[in-house]
Motif scaffolding. Structure first.
Motif, PDB file in Angstrom:
ATOM      1  N   HIS A 152       0.821  -1.223   0.000  1.00  0.00           N
ATOM      2  CA  HIS A 152       0.000   0.000   0.000  1.00  0.00           C
ATOM      3  C   HIS A 152       0.852   1.270   0.000  1.00  0.00           C
ATOM      4  O   HIS A 152       0.324   2.377  -0.165  1.00  0.00           O
ATOM      5  CB  HIS A 152      -0.970   0.010   1.195  1.00  0.00           C
ATOM      6  N   HIS A 153       2.170   1.123   0.157  1.00  0.00           N
ATOM      7  CA  HIS A 153       3.049   2.289   0.100  1.00  0.00           C
ATOM      8  C   HIS A 153       3.266   2.774  -1.327  1.00  0.00           C
ATOM      9  O   HIS A 153       3.641   3.928  -1.531  1.00  0.00           O
ATOM     10  CB  HIS A 153       4.403   1.955   0.749  1.00  0.00           C
ATOM     11  N   PHE A 154       3.055   1.907  -2.312  1.00  0.00           N
ATOM     12  CA  PHE A 154       3.290   2.341  -3.696  1.00  0.00           C
ATOM     13  C   PHE A 154       2.163   1.987  -4.657  1.00  0.00           C
ATOM     14  O   PHE A 154       2.206   2.377  -5.825  1.00  0.00           O
ATOM     15  CB  PHE A 154       4.621   1.778  -4.225  1.00  0.00           C
ATOM     16  N   ILE A 155       1.137   1.264  -4.196  1.00  0.00           N
ATOM     17  CA  ILE A 155      -0.094   1.082  -4.975  1.00  0.00           C
ATOM     18  C   ILE A 155      -1.259   1.346  -4.024  1.00  0.00           C
ATOM     19  O   ILE A 155      -1.062   1.442  -2.809  1.00  0.00           O
ATOM     20  CB  ILE A 155      -0.184  -0.341  -5.595  1.00  0.00           C
ATOM     21  N   PRO A 156      -2.485   1.475  -4.533  1.00  0.00           N
ATOM     22  CA  PRO A 156      -3.623   1.783  -3.646  1.00  0.00           C
ATOM     23  C   PRO A 156      -3.767   0.785  -2.486  1.00  0.00           C
ATOM     24  O   PRO A 156      -3.431  -0.395  -2.611  1.00  0.00           O
ATOM     25  CB  PRO A 156      -4.821   1.713  -4.600  1.00  0.00           C
ATOM     26  N   ASP A 157      -4.237   1.300  -1.368  1.00  0.00           N
ATOM     27  CA  ASP A 157      -4.470   0.483  -0.173  1.00  0.00           C
ATOM     28  C   ASP A 157      -5.801  -0.258  -0.338  1.00  0.00           C
ATOM     29  O   ASP A 157      -6.852   0.360  -0.504  1.00  0.00           O
ATOM     30  CB  ASP A 157      -4.525   1.402   1.061  1.00  0.00           C
ATOM     31  N   PHE A 158      -5.754  -1.573  -0.279  1.00  0.00           N
ATOM     32  CA  PHE A 158      -6.945  -2.385  -0.494  1.00  0.00           C
ATOM     33  C   PHE A 158      -7.547  -2.900   0.819  1.00  0.00           C
ATOM     34  O   PHE A 158      -8.303  -3.872   0.810  1.00  0.00           O
ATOM     35  CB  PHE A 158      -6.617  -3.576  -1.398  1.00  0.00           C
ATOM     36  N   ARG A 159      -7.198  -2.232   1.941  1.00  0.00           N
ATOM     37  CA  ARG A 159      -7.638  -2.782   3.222  1.00  0.00           C
ATOM     38  C   ARG A 159      -9.153  -2.876   3.339  1.00  0.00           C
ATOM     39  O   ARG A 159      -9.670  -3.825   3.935  1.00  0.00           O
ATOM     40  CB  ARG A 159      -7.081  -1.956   4.384  1.00  0.00           C
ATOM     41  N   TRP A 160      -9.894  -1.902   2.778  1.00  0.00           N
ATOM     42  CA  TRP A 160     -11.358  -1.943   2.919  1.00  0.00           C
ATOM     43  C   TRP A 160     -11.956  -3.012   2.014  1.00  0.00           C
ATOM     44  O   TRP A 160     -12.960  -3.636   2.371  1.00  0.00           O
ATOM     45  CB  TRP A 160     -11.946  -0.563   2.638  1.00  0.00           C
ATOM     46  N   TRP A 161     -11.347  -3.232   0.847  1.00  0.00           N
ATOM     47  CA  TRP A 161     -11.787  -4.337  -0.002  1.00  0.00           C
ATOM     48  C   TRP A 161     -11.493  -5.671   0.692  1.00  0.00           C
ATOM     49  O   TRP A 161     -12.319  -6.600   0.644  1.00  0.00           O
ATOM     50  CB  TRP A 161     -11.061  -4.282  -1.350  1.00  0.00           C
ATOM     51  N   LEU A 162     -10.343  -5.746   1.318  1.00  0.00           N
ATOM     52  CA  LEU A 162      -9.978  -6.973   2.041  1.00  0.00           C
ATOM     53  C   LEU A 162     -10.895  -7.196   3.246  1.00  0.00           C
ATOM     54  O   LEU A 162     -11.259  -8.330   3.561  1.00  0.00           O
ATOM     55  CB  LEU A 162      -8.518  -6.893   2.498  1.00  0.00           C
ATOM     56  N   THR A 163     -11.267  -6.105   3.908  1.00  0.00           N
ATOM     57  CA  THR A 163     -12.204  -6.211   5.027  1.00  0.00           C
ATOM     58  C   THR A 163     -13.545  -6.757   4.559  1.00  0.00           C
ATOM     59  O   THR A 163     -14.162  -7.601   5.226  1.00  0.00           O
ATOM     60  CB  THR A 163     -12.406  -4.837   5.700  1.00  0.00           C
ATOM     61  N   ALA A 164     -13.992  -6.274   3.385  1.00  0.00           N
ATOM     62  CA  ALA A 164     -15.244  -6.781   2.821  1.00  0.00           C
ATOM     63  C   ALA A 164     -15.120  -8.268   2.498  1.00  0.00           C
ATOM     64  O   ALA A 164     -16.057  -9.055   2.735  1.00  0.00           O
ATOM     65  CB  ALA A 164     -15.601  -5.992   1.561  1.00  0.00           C
ATOM     66  N   LEU A 165     -13.965  -8.670   1.983  1.00  0.00           N
ATOM     67  CA  LEU A 165     -13.739 -10.090   1.690  1.00  0.00           C
ATOM     68  C   LEU A 165     -13.742 -10.930   2.960  1.00  0.00           C
ATOM     69  O   LEU A 165     -14.226 -12.065   2.964  1.00  0.00           O
ATOM     70  CB  LEU A 165     -12.411 -10.265   0.954  1.00  0.00           C
ATOM     71  N   VAL A 166     -13.205 -10.362   4.032  1.00  0.00           N
ATOM     72  CA  VAL A 166     -13.215 -11.067   5.325  1.00  0.00           C
ATOM     73  C   VAL A 166     -14.650 -11.370   5.739  1.00  0.00           C
ATOM     74  O   VAL A 166     -14.976 -12.485   6.166  1.00  0.00           O
ATOM     75  CB  VAL A 166     -12.503 -10.227   6.409  1.00  0.00           C
ATOM     76  N   LEU A 167     -15.509 -10.369   5.617  1.00  0.00           N
ATOM     77  CA  LEU A 167     -16.917 -10.553   5.998  1.00  0.00           C
ATOM     78  C   LEU A 167     -17.586 -11.625   5.138  1.00  0.00           C
ATOM     79  O   LEU A 167     -18.430 -12.381   5.625  1.00  0.00           O
ATOM     80  CB  LEU A 167     -17.663  -9.227   5.865  1.00  0.00           C
ATOM     81  N   ILE A 168     -17.195 -11.686   3.866  1.00  0.00           N
ATOM     82  CA  ILE A 168     -17.781 -12.682   2.952  1.00  0.00           C
ATOM     83  C   ILE A 168     -17.237 -14.080   3.246  1.00  0.00           C
ATOM     84  O   ILE A 168     -18.000 -15.033   3.402  1.00  0.00           O
ATOM     85  CB  ILE A 168     -17.504 -12.296   1.486  1.00  0.00           C
ATOM     86  N   VAL A 169     -15.901 -14.188   3.322  1.00  0.00           N
ATOM     87  CA  VAL A 169     -15.259 -15.502   3.502  1.00  0.00           C
ATOM     88  C   VAL A 169     -15.622 -16.130   4.843  1.00  0.00           C
ATOM     89  O   VAL A 169     -15.862 -17.334   4.942  1.00  0.00           O
ATOM     90  CB  VAL A 169     -13.730 -15.369   3.362  1.00  0.00           C
ATOM     91  N   PHE A 170     -15.674 -15.280   5.903  1.00  0.00           N
ATOM     92  CA  PHE A 170     -15.937 -15.812   7.243  1.00  0.00           C
ATOM     93  C   PHE A 170     -17.380 -15.564   7.697  1.00  0.00           C
ATOM     94  O   PHE A 170     -17.660 -15.571   8.905  1.00  0.00           O
ATOM     95  CB  PHE A 170     -14.958 -15.195   8.246  1.00  0.00           C
ATOM     96  N   TRP A 171     -18.276 -15.351   6.742  1.00  0.00           N
ATOM     97  CA  TRP A 171     -19.661 -15.031   7.081  1.00  0.00           C
ATOM     98  C   TRP A 171     -20.314 -16.126   7.922  1.00  0.00           C
ATOM     99  O   TRP A 171     -21.073 -15.846   8.846  1.00  0.00           O
ATOM    100  CB  TRP A 171     -20.460 -14.808   5.798  1.00  0.00           C
ATOM    101  N   LYS A 172     -20.021 -17.371   7.618  1.00  0.00           N
ATOM    102  CA  LYS A 172     -20.663 -18.497   8.314  1.00  0.00           C
ATOM    103  C   LYS A 172     -19.782 -19.085   9.428  1.00  0.00           C
ATOM    104  O   LYS A 172     -20.132 -20.110  10.005  1.00  0.00           O
ATOM    105  CB  LYS A 172     -21.003 -19.601   7.316  1.00  0.00           C
ATOM    106  N   THR A 173     -18.663 -18.440   9.694  1.00  0.00           N
ATOM    107  CA  THR A 173     -17.724 -18.989  10.677  1.00  0.00           C
ATOM    108  C   THR A 173     -18.035 -18.460  12.074  1.00  0.00           C
ATOM    109  O   THR A 173     -18.091 -17.241  12.288  1.00  0.00           O
ATOM    110  CB  THR A 173     -16.276 -18.640  10.315  1.00  0.00           C
ATOM    111  N   TRP A 174     -18.236 -19.369  12.992  1.00  0.00           N
ATOM    112  CA  TRP A 174     -18.481 -19.024  14.401  1.00  0.00           C
ATOM    113  C   TRP A 174     -17.386 -19.637  15.251  1.00  0.00           C
ATOM    114  O   TRP A 174     -16.904 -20.731  14.961  1.00  0.00           O
ATOM    115  CB  TRP A 174     -19.836 -19.560  14.865  1.00  0.00           C
ATOM    116  N   ILE A 175     -17.014 -18.909  16.275  1.00  0.00           N
ATOM    117  CA  ILE A 175     -16.022 -19.412  17.210  1.00  0.00           C
ATOM    118  C   ILE A 175     -16.734 -19.951  18.442  1.00  0.00           C
ATOM    119  O   ILE A 175     -17.643 -19.304  18.976  1.00  0.00           O
ATOM    120  CB  ILE A 175     -15.007 -18.311  17.581  1.00  0.00           C
TER     121      ILE A 175
END
Length: 258
Positions: A152-175
């Motif tokens: 993210h220091h030399f290309i756009p920061d994708f943290r919010w896209w990655l956060t959205a992916l986290v919600l999708i990938v772990f949507w059904k995951t319960w601890i």
């Protein structure tokens, strides 16, 4: 009375799981107020934390497998620290013999302390997960998150896209976690956020005791940016992915041995 006992039992295991992080912050505090003339502060912190890890392993508070996980996270964290310091994200202005490319070697333990907490609380509360997306999905996402901390220091920061992916990938995951005889559960993404928030609080304590300095803290300490919570949220995910996968592998091995 029973809810109180449950809370006390849960709190006890949380506190015991935080022994290594507490040791880190205690060392940072003491080294900041006590001036030892014959050794640099960063070097003293490293020696103390190595001694703490040795004692925890010898006393049985930490298993050998947990020690291995901590070593992995120490390396991961140290590599990230070296890169971030080089890019000017923060700095370690004090001198020390145990510095590598401007980064004190003890810094890796601050990342390892997250792994220590994860391993300890997993074992103590007999944690498990349902709806785990599998190594491929979780591993690729974890790798992308770690890579984004560098890119993210030399290309756009994708943290919010990655956060959205986290919600999708772990949507059904319960601890799942057990307190005495009762099993509780919560969404894994909620656990990510809670741990990330508390790490952000700890980061404020660490910078207050001069463990490191952000550029806006060189003239005087101030609150760490709230945006850092998202960074710790994503870093916690990497920790959970690695720890969960190692626990899964170990459980499978036990089944095969039987």
């Amino acid at each position: 009375m029973k809810p109180i006992m449950q809370l006390l039992h849960f709190s006890y295991h949380q506190v015991m799981s935080c022994l290594f992080p507490v040791a880190i912050f205690g060392t940072l505090f003491l080294s900041g107020v006590i001036d030892v003339p014959f050794i640099y502060r960063y070097d003293a912190i490293l020696l103390i934390l190595l001694a703490v890890q040795y004692l925890m392993c010898r006393s049985g508070l930490e298993t050998r497998d947990e020690m291995k996980v901590i070593c992995v996270f120490h390396i991961i964290g140290l590599l990230l620290e070296i890169y971030k310091v080089r890019m000017g994200s923060w700095s370690y202005p004090e001198p020390g013999f145990t510095k590598l490319l401007g980064v004190p070697l003890y810094s890796g333990f601050m990342y390892a302390s997250v792994a220590s907490f994860m391993c300890q609380v997993w074992r103590r509360l007999k944690m498990d997960m349902t709806g785990w997306p599998g190594l491929t999905s979780a591993g690729l996402l974890g790798g992308a998150i770690y890579l984004n901390f560098f890119t993210h220091h030399f290309i756009p920061d994708f943290r919010w896209w990655l956060t959205a992916l986290v919600l999708i990938v772990f949507w059904k995951t319960w601890i799942l976690f057990r307190v005495r005889t009762i099993t509780y559960r919560m969404p894994l993404t909620l656990a990510f956020f809670i741990v990330g928030f508390f790490i952000w609080l700890a980061e404020n304590i660490a910078t207050f005791f001069n463990a490191w300095k952000y550029p806006d803290q060189h003239q005087g300490w101030q609150l760490v940016s709230f945006s850092k919570i998202s960074s710790w949220f994503l870093l916690v995910i990497i920790s959970v992915i690695i720890v969960a996968q190692l626990k899964h592998v170990k459980a499978v091995r036990k089944i095969h041995v039987k």
